[in-house]
Design an enzyme around this catalytic site. Structure first.
Site: not given
Ligand code: MN
Ligand code: MN
Length: 297
Positions: A88, A99, A158, A166, A191, A280
């Site tokens: 990630d 992200d 998010h 977030h 995600e 994600e």
């Molecule tokens: Mn992430």
């Molecule tokens: Mn994330």
């Protein structure tokens, strides 16, 4: 009225996404049995800087039953085995984020790795201005369920704010009634996680990732040096213990955490023996769909 998606803020989100797509691909290629966790994480973080971005948070390397918030220690000597590996990775350009996550399956459980990837595509298909987040979650749940696995329901997508990883809204990984409507111009990370476990993660005891809670005056020299670097360099974004330049970083962080100046993120994990996979992307919501900023070019 629709927001102007050509504005500077969106250009920076796009730039972050483009850097991130390239770094994700290059980093995933380096994940193989015997490769070092620390070298893979450091490679990704250095490559982000070479390409003109900054890491938005430490590269998360989650193994098998781990789902999130695991990153190498400063002197980590762990290497990959025949495991389920989730990467990630985040990039920011002047605090505007992207992200992304990908699972690299070294365990021979390819259908579990495929489930969140397919779920994410199904979710992206329904994203547009006016869609309810619960509808996105229902798409994810249906695909993961079709594979015979469980979505992880206490981890969610998010919103992405300025210097904030977030923000609202949460994007659930299952169908829920009390969703919110997405609007054009929203920047959200979606995600899906899939697992052969029960579908709920718990906090483990280990913490390597922290973020600033509040600024305060600190007496201890190392803690003060750490705090200066945090405020200057990471601001409110998550950082790793191994990113701190001060000696005795572990002690410094313990003091800062004790005084609620920083807080740690414990590793989030399923039951031992289970496997977790994750995919994600970050999107900009438009009137009739979405723009995936982290898509492979
Ligand atoms: Mn992430
Ligand atoms: Mn994330």
């Amino acid at each position: 009225m629709s927001p102007d998606l050509t504005g500077e803020r969106y250009e920076k989100h796009r730039e972050a996404g483009e850097i991130l797509a390239q770094v994700r691909a290059e980093t995933a290629e380096r994940v193989e049995v015997g490769a070092s966790h620390l070298e893979v994480a450091a490679y990704a973080e250095e490559r982000i800087r070479e390409l003109g971005g900054e890491p938005a948070f430490p590269v998360n390397i989650s193994i098998d039953h781990e789902a999130a918030h695991a990153t190498p220690t400063p002197d980590d000597d762990a290497t990959f085995g025949e495991e389920m590996v989730n990467l990630d990775i985040g990039v920011h350009v002047d605090g505007w984020l992207a992200d992304t996550a990908i699972t690299v399956d070294l365990s021979g459980t390819s259908d579990l790795a495929a489930a969140p990837a397919e779920a994410l595509e199904a979710a992206l298909d329904v994203v547009e201005a006016g869609v309810e987040t619960g509808e996105i979650g229902a798409e994810i749940e249906a695909v993961v369920d079709g594979y015979g696995y469980n979505p992880v329901v206490n981890l969610t997508g998010h919103g992405l704010g300025h210097w904030e990883q977030h923000t609202e809204p949460n994007v659930p990984n299952r169908g829920v009634e009390q969703g919110v409507e997405l609007e054009a111009g929203d920047v959200v990370a979606i995600e899906p996680f899939a697992t052969d476990g029960g579908g709920k993660v718990n906090e483990g005891s280990h913490e390597e990732i922290y973020s600033l809670e509040r600024e305060a005056s600190v007496r201890n020299r190392q803690a003060r040096a750490a705090l200066e670097q945090i405020v200057e360099e990471f601001k409110t974004l998550p950082f790793a213990r191994r990113w701190l330049d001060t000696d005795r970083a572990e002690m410094a962080l313990r003091r800062l955490a004790r005084d609620d100046v920083v807080h740690g993120y414990p590793v989030l994990q399923e039951q031992e023996g289970c496997l977790v996979s994750q995919t994600e992307h970050t999107v900009i919501v438009t009137e009739d769909g979405c723009e995936v900023t982290t898509r492979d070019r």
